[in-house]
Write an enzyme that holds these catalytic residues in place. Structure first.
Site, mmCIF file in Angstrom:
data_model
loop_
_atom_site.group_PDB
_atom_site.id
_atom_site.type_symbol
_atom_site.label_atom_id
_atom_site.label_comp_id
_atom_site.label_asym_id
_atom_site.label_seq_id
_atom_site.Cartn_x
_atom_site.Cartn_y
_atom_site.Cartn_z
ATOM 1 N N LYS A 1 20.490 0.147 -0.933
ATOM 2 C CA LYS A 1 20.294 -0.121 -2.266
ATOM 3 C C LYS A 1 20.988 -1.272 -2.755
ATOM 4 O O LYS A 1 21.789 -1.172 -3.376
ATOM 5 C CB LYS A 1 20.840 1.077 -3.019
ATOM 6 C CG LYS A 1 20.504 1.146 -4.564
ATOM 7 C CD LYS A 1 20.857 2.269 -5.285
ATOM 8 C CE LYS A 1 20.766 2.097 -6.894
ATOM 9 N NZ LYS A 1 20.834 3.245 -7.739
ATOM 10 N N LYS B 1 25.651 8.440 -2.743
ATOM 11 C CA LYS B 1 25.560 7.203 -3.082
ATOM 12 C C LYS B 1 26.993 6.553 -3.484
ATOM 13 O O LYS B 1 27.619 7.204 -3.963
ATOM 14 C CB LYS B 1 24.650 7.034 -4.438
ATOM 15 C CG LYS B 1 24.316 5.509 -4.441
ATOM 16 C CD LYS B 1 23.968 5.376 -6.043
ATOM 17 C CE LYS B 1 25.080 4.853 -6.815
ATOM 18 N NZ LYS B 1 24.979 4.352 -8.157
ATOM 19 N N ARG C 1 24.225 15.581 -22.802
ATOM 20 C CA ARG C 1 24.083 15.146 -21.345
ATOM 21 C C ARG C 1 23.060 16.180 -20.685
ATOM 22 O O ARG C 1 22.183 15.591 -20.100
ATOM 23 C CB ARG C 1 25.360 14.696 -20.780
ATOM 24 C CG ARG C 1 26.071 13.694 -21.384
ATOM 25 C CD ARG C 1 27.162 13.173 -20.463
ATOM 26 N NE ARG C 1 28.275 14.191 -20.180
ATOM 27 C CZ ARG C 1 29.365 14.382 -21.003
ATOM 28 N NH1 ARG C 1 29.617 13.562 -21.926
ATOM 29 N NH2 ARG C 1 30.280 15.523 -20.872
HETATM 30 C C1 5MM Z 1 22.532 4.673 -13.165
HETATM 31 O O1 5MM Z 1 23.766 3.965 -13.091
HETATM 32 C C2 5MM Z 1 24.506 4.209 -12.204
HETATM 33 C C3 5MM Z 1 26.047 4.472 -12.257
HETATM 34 O O2 5MM Z 1 26.536 3.455 -12.612
HETATM 35 P P1 5MM Z 1 28.221 3.790 -13.294
HETATM 36 O O3 5MM Z 1 29.083 4.520 -12.316
HETATM 37 O O4 5MM Z 1 28.819 2.441 -13.585
HETATM 38 O O5 5MM Z 1 28.103 4.559 -14.496
HETATM 39 C C4 5MM Z 1 24.589 2.888 -10.916
HETATM 40 O O6 5MM Z 1 25.243 3.130 -9.849
HETATM 41 C C5 5MM Z 1 23.137 3.055 -10.644
HETATM 42 O O7 5MM Z 1 22.902 3.873 -9.612
HETATM 43 C C6 5MM Z 1 22.886 1.565 -10.111
HETATM 44 O O8 5MM Z 1 23.553 0.395 -10.701
HETATM 45 C C7 5MM Z 1 21.256 1.342 -10.262
HETATM 46 O O9 5MM Z 1 21.088 1.462 -11.622
HETATM 47 P P2 5MM Z 1 20.387 0.203 -12.439
HETATM 48 O O10 5MM Z 1 20.305 0.509 -13.843
HETATM 49 O O11 5MM Z 1 20.999 -1.046 -12.278
HETATM 50 O O12 5MM Z 1 18.685 0.394 -11.800
#
Ligand code: 5MM
Length: 341
Positions: free
Chosen positions: A220, A137, A47
């Site tokens: 967002k 966020k 990671r």
């Molecule tokens: C990168 O993914 C973020 C984290 O998701 P998890 O907490 O479920 O692991 C997610 O919040 C992301 O910031 C948003 O959904 C936007 O990502 P996408 O892939 O939809 O552009």
């Protein structure tokens, strides 16, 4: 510095024409899911290697103004021992932190979800700020079905987002408010528009009730789209028009920037949709930009494959998607640009 000045400074660094945000805040289960198709095990070392590669990609600072980190990443160091948030800050990229603790069912409201993590949030934010984070966020998730999200689901999620945003602003941290209406299902574009409008209305009522300064937050949201199993696809222009109709009705002009999530769209679709919004509606009152996770990282992961010798190709893949989305923010993206490196 006074808290309002601190928030304003962060907003000015994050909200810039031609730039957007990289979401690299995958939680442990999600990053394992992203690594699985390329056969990479989700160890702390892998990671770190992957995220250090993202953050040091040459040239991305021209198109990326902020990066959302996962808690583990905030405490990791690059090859030369520099903390990763500082690696970003030195390049003029604002480091941020995902502070929600994931989602689960909303009790007694079948099909609705709710996100956890408000307990102890102020203390955590103080610690994250000490580690370099300047924004946060929090994501609430809404599934569409015939009965969901229910009015209770919509109001409970709005309350969470508003309480989170208020705690952030009190600590001098800019909140990104992320309500994601999921693409999963066979619902129409009109149904997504109806749900997104109801969700946004409730959120702005809640933000107002909780005294959140709209000038010092970033929204967002999802784009307004037909569900991924809906038989009729929509063009980028139709998506742009439907999305802006909803956001014009619901989002006050005091909000400086709307940075869309990609929500399972392909990288090309996410870019084309953002471009259609900026090209078709050049006088929108907010900056219309991106905060993509998958749509910025999919091609990077494919190029990387977990091998150090692929790092440069992977960084080039990130720079390309960042550049194309930067062009889409200005309404200057053309599909033909996909052919260039
Ligand atoms: C990168 O993914 C973020 C984290 O998701 P998890 O907490 O479920 O692991 C997610 O919040 C992301 O910031 C948003 O959904 C936007 O990502 P996408 O892939 O939809 O552009």
């Amino acid at each position: 510095m006074a808290i309002a000045d601190e928030l304003q400074t962060t907003i000015e660094h994050m909200v810039q024409a031609g730039k957007g945000i990289l979401a690299a805040d995958e939680s442990q289960p999600t990053i394992a899911k992203r690594f699985a198709p390329i056969g990479v095990e989700s160890t702390e070392e892998n990671r770190l290697a992957y995220r250090a590669l993202l953050f040091t990609a040459p040239g991305i600072e021209d198109y990326i103004s902020g990066v959302i980190l996962f808690e583990e990443t905030l405490g990791q160091n690059g090859d030369d021992g520099t903390p990763l948030p500082e690696v970003l800050a030195r390049r003029g990229i604002v480091p941020g932190i995902k502070v929600d603790k994931g989602k689960g069912p909303l009790a007694l409201s079948p099909g609705d979800l709710i996100t956890y993590g408000l307990d102890g949030l102020a203390e955590r934010l103080r610690q994250y700020k000490g580690q370099g984070a300047r924004f946060a966020k929090w994501r609430e998730v809404y599934s569409i079905s015939e009965r969901n999200p229910t009015p209770l689901g919509i109001s409970a999620n709005a309350e969470m987002l508003a309480r989170y945003a208020a705690v952030c602003q009190e600590q001098g941290i800019v909140p990104i408010v992320e309500p994601e209406v999921l693409i999963d299902g066979d619902h129409s574009l009109a149904r997504c528009a109806e749900v997104t409008e109801a969700v946004q209305k409730e959120i702005f009522h809640a933000l107002h009730r909780h005294h959140v300064a709209l000038e010092h937050m970033i929204l967002k949201p999802n784009m307004v789209l037909p569900g991924k199993d809906h038989p009729v696809r929509a063009s980028a222009e139709e998506i742009a028009a439907a999305t802006l109709r909803v956001f014009r009705r619901t989002v006050p002009v005091a909000v400086p920037s709307i940075n869309f999530l990609s929500g399972g769209l392909s990288p090309e679709e996410a870019t084309a949709n953002l471009n259609a919004m900026n090209a078709g509606f050049p006088h929108a009152p907010w900056l219309l930009s991106f905060s993509y996770g998958r749509a910025l990282q999919q091609t990077v992961l494919q190029a990387w494959q977990g091998k150090a010798e692929n790092a440069i190709a992977a960084q080039r893949a990130l720079l390309k998607r960042a550049r194309l989305n930067g062009a889409a923010q200005r309404g200057e993206y053309r599909a033909a640009m996909e052919a260039s490196d």
